[in-house]
Design a protein around this motif. Sequence first.
Motif, PDB file in Angstrom:
ATOM      1  N   ALA A  19      -4.632  -3.997   7.780  1.00 11.99           N
ATOM      2  CA  ALA A  19      -3.714  -4.731   8.722  1.00 11.99           C
ATOM      3  C   ALA A  19      -2.459  -4.207   9.054  1.00 11.99           C
ATOM      4  O   ALA A  19      -1.408  -4.861   9.024  1.00 11.99           O
ATOM      5  CB  ALA A  19      -3.637  -6.243   8.166  1.00 11.99           C
ATOM      6  N   ASN A  20      -2.435  -3.152   9.705  1.00 15.81           N
ATOM      7  CA  ASN A  20      -1.108  -2.402   9.941  1.00 15.81           C
ATOM      8  C   ASN A  20      -0.126  -1.946   9.074  1.00 15.81           C
ATOM      9  O   ASN A  20       1.006  -1.493   9.316  1.00 15.81           O
ATOM     10  CB  ASN A  20      -0.451  -3.478  10.749  1.00 15.81           C
ATOM     11  CG  ASN A  20      -0.846  -3.572  12.245  1.00 15.81           C
ATOM     12  OD1 ASN A  20      -1.451  -2.799  12.960  1.00 15.81           O
ATOM     13  ND2 ASN A  20      -0.052  -4.269  13.053  1.00 15.81           N
ATOM     14  N   LYS A  21      -0.623  -2.038   7.550  1.00 18.31           N
ATOM     15  CA  LYS A  21       0.156  -1.631   6.511  1.00 18.31           C
ATOM     16  C   LYS A  21       0.277  -0.084   6.621  1.00 18.31           C
ATOM     17  O   LYS A  21       1.337   0.639   6.167  1.00 18.31           O
ATOM     18  CB  LYS A  21       0.024  -2.078   5.326  1.00 18.31           C
ATOM     19  CG  LYS A  21       0.023  -3.363   4.887  1.00 18.31           C
ATOM     20  CD  LYS A  21      -0.444  -4.009   3.639  1.00 18.31           C
ATOM     21  CE  LYS A  21      -0.376  -5.470   3.390  1.00 18.31           C
ATOM     22  NZ  LYS A  21      -1.300  -5.559   2.278  1.00 18.31           N
ATOM     23  N   ILE A  22      -0.801   0.655   7.177  1.00 18.25           N
ATOM     24  CA  ILE A  22      -0.945   1.917   7.229  1.00 18.25           C
ATOM     25  C   ILE A  22      -1.529   2.447   8.597  1.00 18.25           C
ATOM     26  O   ILE A  22      -2.342   1.767   9.256  1.00 18.25           O
ATOM     27  CB  ILE A  22      -2.112   2.534   6.200  1.00 18.25           C
ATOM     28  CG1 ILE A  22      -1.567   2.126   4.923  1.00 18.25           C
ATOM     29  CG2 ILE A  22      -2.350   4.001   6.257  1.00 18.25           C
ATOM     30  CD1 ILE A  22      -0.449   2.982   4.373  1.00 18.25           C
ATOM     31  N   LEU A  23      -1.002   3.353   9.154  1.00 17.79           N
ATOM     32  CA  LEU A  23      -1.672   3.987  10.343  1.00 17.79           C
ATOM     33  C   LEU A  23      -2.376   5.271  10.000  1.00 17.79           C
ATOM     34  O   LEU A  23      -1.845   5.990   9.080  1.00 17.79           O
ATOM     35  CB  LEU A  23      -0.474   4.332  11.432  1.00 17.79           C
ATOM     36  CG  LEU A  23       0.493   3.354  11.702  1.00 17.79           C
ATOM     37  CD1 LEU A  23       1.619   4.159  12.785  1.00 17.79           C
ATOM     38  CD2 LEU A  23      -0.039   2.205  12.277  1.00 17.79           C
ATOM     39  N   ALA A  24      -3.452   5.490  10.681  1.00 17.52           N
ATOM     40  CA  ALA A  24      -4.190   6.666  10.489  1.00 17.52           C
ATOM     41  C   ALA A  24      -4.850   7.520  11.582  1.00 17.52           C
ATOM     42  O   ALA A  24      -4.977   6.737  12.665  1.00 17.52           O
ATOM     43  CB  ALA A  24      -5.611   6.055   9.813  1.00 17.52           C
ATOM     44  N   VAL A  28     -10.443  11.184   8.360  1.00 11.98           N
ATOM     45  CA  VAL A  28      -9.047  10.885   8.462  1.00 11.98           C
ATOM     46  C   VAL A  28      -8.259  12.304   8.375  1.00 11.98           C
ATOM     47  O   VAL A  28      -8.452  12.985   7.485  1.00 11.98           O
ATOM     48  CB  VAL A  28      -8.748   9.718   7.375  1.00 11.98           C
ATOM     49  CG1 VAL A  28      -7.210   9.484   7.244  1.00 11.98           C
ATOM     50  CG2 VAL A  28      -9.614   8.568   7.466  1.00 11.98           C
ATOM     51  N   VAL A  29      -7.581  12.304   9.382  1.00 10.72           N
ATOM     52  CA  VAL A  29      -6.870  13.645   9.371  1.00 10.72           C
ATOM     53  C   VAL A  29      -5.513  13.351   8.443  1.00 10.72           C
ATOM     54  O   VAL A  29      -5.152  14.382   7.626  1.00 10.72           O
ATOM     55  CB  VAL A  29      -6.324  14.074  10.870  1.00 10.72           C
ATOM     56  CG1 VAL A  29      -5.468  15.390  10.838  1.00 10.72           C
ATOM     57  CG2 VAL A  29      -7.434  14.131  11.505  1.00 10.72           C
ATOM     58  N   SER A  30      -4.798  12.343   8.775  1.00  9.29           N
ATOM     59  CA  SER A  30      -3.583  11.973   7.820  1.00  9.29           C
ATOM     60  C   SER A  30      -3.332  10.590   7.989  1.00  9.29           C
ATOM     61  O   SER A  30      -3.790   9.843   8.983  1.00  9.29           O
ATOM     62  CB  SER A  30      -2.309  12.778   8.427  1.00  9.29           C
ATOM     63  OG  SER A  30      -2.261  12.356   9.683  1.00  9.29           O
ATOM     64  N   VAL A  31      -2.551   9.835   7.092  1.00  9.13           N
ATOM     65  CA  VAL A  31      -2.116   8.658   7.269  1.00  9.13           C
ATOM     66  C   VAL A  31      -0.510   8.557   7.117  1.00  9.13           C
ATOM     67  O   VAL A  31       0.033   9.429   6.648  1.00  9.13           O
ATOM     68  CB  VAL A  31      -2.839   7.664   6.074  1.00  9.13           C
ATOM     69  CG1 VAL A  31      -4.148   7.553   6.412  1.00  9.13           C
ATOM     70  CG2 VAL A  31      -2.374   8.241   4.683  1.00  9.13           C
ATOM     71  N   LYS A  46      -1.628  12.728   1.428  1.00  5.54           N
ATOM     72  CA  LYS A  46      -1.296  12.193   2.667  1.00  5.54           C
ATOM     73  C   LYS A  46      -2.485  11.911   3.710  1.00  5.54           C
ATOM     74  O   LYS A  46      -2.495  11.596   4.798  1.00  5.54           O
ATOM     75  CB  LYS A  46      -0.569  13.342   3.585  1.00  5.54           C
ATOM     76  CG  LYS A  46       0.634  13.567   2.911  1.00  5.54           C
ATOM     77  CD  LYS A  46       1.867  12.581   3.268  1.00  5.54           C
ATOM     78  CE  LYS A  46       3.218  13.056   2.553  1.00  5.54           C
ATOM     79  NZ  LYS A  46       3.397  12.810   1.100  1.00  5.54           N
ATOM     80  N   LYS A  47      -3.539  11.821   3.179  1.00 10.69           N
ATOM     81  CA  LYS A  47      -4.733  11.306   3.877  1.00 10.69           C
ATOM     82  C   LYS A  47      -5.499   9.670   3.361  1.00 10.69           C
ATOM     83  O   LYS A  47      -6.216   9.488   3.984  1.00 10.69           O
ATOM     84  CB  LYS A  47      -6.071  12.396   3.636  1.00 10.69           C
ATOM     85  CG  LYS A  47      -5.672  13.570   4.407  1.00 10.69           C
ATOM     86  CD  LYS A  47      -7.094  14.474   4.103  1.00 10.69           C
ATOM     87  CE  LYS A  47      -7.003  15.488   4.952  1.00 10.69           C
ATOM     88  NZ  LYS A  47      -8.307  16.323   4.672  1.00 10.69           N
ATOM     89  N   SER A  48      -5.073   9.747   2.102  1.00  9.56           N
ATOM     90  CA  SER A  48      -5.597   8.369   1.537  1.00  9.56           C
ATOM     91  C   SER A  48      -4.393   7.913   0.750  1.00  9.56           C
ATOM     92  O   SER A  48      -3.333   7.980   0.851  1.00  9.56           O
ATOM     93  CB  SER A  48      -6.939   8.922   0.406  1.00  9.56           C
ATOM     94  OG  SER A  48      -6.170   9.567  -0.582  1.00  9.56           O
ATOM     95  N   ILE A  49      -4.774   6.441   0.273  1.00  7.66           N
ATOM     96  CA  ILE A  49      -3.759   5.599  -0.434  1.00  7.66           C
ATOM     97  C   ILE A  49      -3.683   5.819  -1.775  1.00  7.66           C
ATOM     98  O   ILE A  49      -4.906   6.230  -2.694  1.00  7.66           O
ATOM     99  CB  ILE A  49      -4.105   4.228  -0.163  1.00  7.66           C
ATOM    100  CG1 ILE A  49      -5.216   3.595  -0.696  1.00  7.66           C
ATOM    101  CG2 ILE A  49      -3.814   3.844   1.214  1.00  7.66           C
ATOM    102  CD1 ILE A  49      -5.214   2.221  -1.080  1.00  7.66           C
ATOM    103  N   ILE A  65       0.943  -1.156   0.082  1.00  5.44           N
ATOM    104  CA  ILE A  65      -0.065  -0.039   0.070  1.00  5.44           C
ATOM    105  C   ILE A  65       0.841   1.293  -0.021  1.00  5.44           C
ATOM    106  O   ILE A  65       1.773   1.388   0.867  1.00  5.44           O
ATOM    107  CB  ILE A  65      -0.742   0.124   1.229  1.00  5.44           C
ATOM    108  CG1 ILE A  65      -1.805  -1.246   1.161  1.00  5.44           C
ATOM    109  CG2 ILE A  65      -1.721   1.226   1.336  1.00  5.44           C
ATOM    110  CD1 ILE A  65      -2.756  -1.283   0.072  1.00  5.44           C
ATOM    111  N   LYS A  66       0.562   2.123  -0.804  1.00  6.61           N
ATOM    112  CA  LYS A  66       1.342   3.478  -1.004  1.00  6.61           C
ATOM    113  C   LYS A  66       0.462   4.784  -0.659  1.00  6.61           C
ATOM    114  O   LYS A  66      -0.758   4.660  -1.008  1.00  6.61           O
ATOM    115  CB  LYS A  66       1.844   3.644  -2.444  1.00  6.61           C
ATOM    116  CG  LYS A  66       3.251   2.743  -2.761  1.00  6.61           C
ATOM    117  CD  LYS A  66       3.725   2.884  -4.165  1.00  6.61           C
ATOM    118  CE  LYS A  66       2.630   2.572  -5.089  1.00  6.61           C
ATOM    119  NZ  LYS A  66       3.196   2.121  -6.450  1.00  6.61           N
ATOM    120  N   ILE A  67       0.993   5.549   0.049  1.00  7.61           N
ATOM    121  CA  ILE A  67       0.234   6.792   0.581  1.00  7.61           C
ATOM    122  C   ILE A  67      -0.068   7.611  -0.512  1.00  7.61           C
ATOM    123  O   ILE A  67       1.044   8.096  -1.207  1.00  7.61           O
ATOM    124  CB  ILE A  67       1.069   7.307   1.789  1.00  7.61           C
ATOM    125  CG1 ILE A  67       0.648   6.355   3.072  1.00  7.61           C
ATOM    126  CG2 ILE A  67       0.314   8.812   2.048  1.00  7.61           C
ATOM    127  CD1 ILE A  67       1.586   6.733   4.381  1.00  7.61           C
TER     128      ILE A  67
END
Lengths: 251, 327
Positions: free
Chosen positions: B139-144, A215-218, A23-26, A17-19
Amino acid sequence: MKILVCVKQVPDTETRIKIGSDKKSIDATDINWILNPYDEYAVEEAIQIKEKQGDTIVTVISVGPERSVSALRTAVAMGADEAILVKTDDDAYLDSLAVAKALVSVIKELEFDLILCGKQAVDDDNLQVGPMVAELLELPCVTFIADLKLENGKATAKREIEGGTMVIETSLPAVLTAEKGLNEPRYPALRGIMMAKRKPIDERQLQYIEPKIDVVSVEYPPTRKGGKIVGEGAEAVPELVKLLKEEAKVI
Amino acid sequence: MSKPVFVVTEQRDGLFRKVSFEALSEGRRIADSLGSPVVAIIVGSGVEALAETAGHYGADRALVADSDIFINYSAEGYTKTILKAIQQVDPEIVLIPASSMGKDLAPRLAARLDCGLAADCIALAVDNGRVLAKRTMYANKILADVQFNSTLGIASLRPNIFPAAQPDTSRKATVEPLKVDISQTDLKAVVKELISGAGEKIDISEANVIVAGGRGMKGPDQFKILEKLAAVLKGAVGASRSAVDSGWRQHADQVGQTGKTVAPDIYIACGISGAIQHLAGMSSSKCIVAINKDPDAPIFQRADYGIVGDLFEVVPKLTDELKKVVE
């Protein structure tokens, strides 16, 4: 019997998964999209009920962008009869409650005897939509079911909890959410895939629903420091035990 | 004074589960930042005695809904009772363990209260009088980092992440019995039977130590050596997806993206190569040990300590050595 299965399209679990730039979604490019694995169990269960008792219509529904059509077609290829897409914009943000409300607006109009969902979508990991749909419709709900029997207008489900299993009986209509182990989802046959391609999808446009959580940020989780190879074979064990005790201080 | 922090506790057979201590302790911490009281709710049958314990862990008020109707868990009964209490207390935030019970109840409460639910949180913070939550996705790949867009918010707390405070026996909670006006006819879904697992098995989501096996275990019987190692450390046995899909272990034991996300103090991966979906599910463990015969296995990139070798030689030796240390 009328069965509704609520499904979601999610990235394959092997996807890195890439952000995204916000910076809020993928970043949605280079993702292999699949039918959410837990939803596969829900679809399979619905089809097995149909095969067993006949005279059953299985409808699948998804709330999502246009690409979600392929997840719906996978479900149709497995054996679902009808498909509904409540279409969102490609970059729309919906929280679980918004998705539940969108589903409920359609369910209220069509009415079902049984509503099946996966216990969670493996993208947002919210585990919310199924029980929320149930509450909004004031229907009973059993989450995380690993076994299901329908008899005399009632459903008996096994629900997995820590260190045990609950056997729960509920009247219908009800909402049930599928746990892994409920069944073994089938691979769609070629004929099913061909038929699914021609299946018209009932598309509706989502009316905006305000999310209750933003979602504020990821970010990526902190990377673990490169590991230390203690040694080879059983001879390395005393050193490992020493490290666990003195360095990591975990025993 | 700010509005209260409302903590939903969980008990089984009249005893608090560990997740309740975690939620009460975190509730106390958040309430201290907000300058507000902690109101805890205890639902069950024969649970009055727990009110005192709730006080020791930080509750200022303990609401007790004690009724025979709650001999068995009932999602509808619990939801109705907790909902009413929340409406009366009018809290700033509701905390609930993200256990199988909490995961069942929290979305129902959020739907009824038309509020946001931050599920399976790993950290909470207070900023300008508002509660912010950190949670994982994929599953932990991303923190939000998430915030509530509603006056009330619900946060469910991942087990084993929030430390439970030392109980302070000088602390006393005001005990308030709640009137339970639910009858059997209100319940459409009813627990008919509770089948317990073999012995008092610790669930991997709540275990302090997990010994997990993968494809390298070669079959179901070989997991016995992991059971022995886990027993020495009072831990639980986990499994990779391939071990579960091969039918060697039940799904309740699966760690990873289509299983459970775990965070024990020690995670010992045996014969697990380390697929992305598995690494995601266990990488927040405090100390990771990997035993694998393939020195290039990705698991070694995540492990704090690795042993390259035959697990069937290494694991029994490790069991023996640890026995000496622990005893």
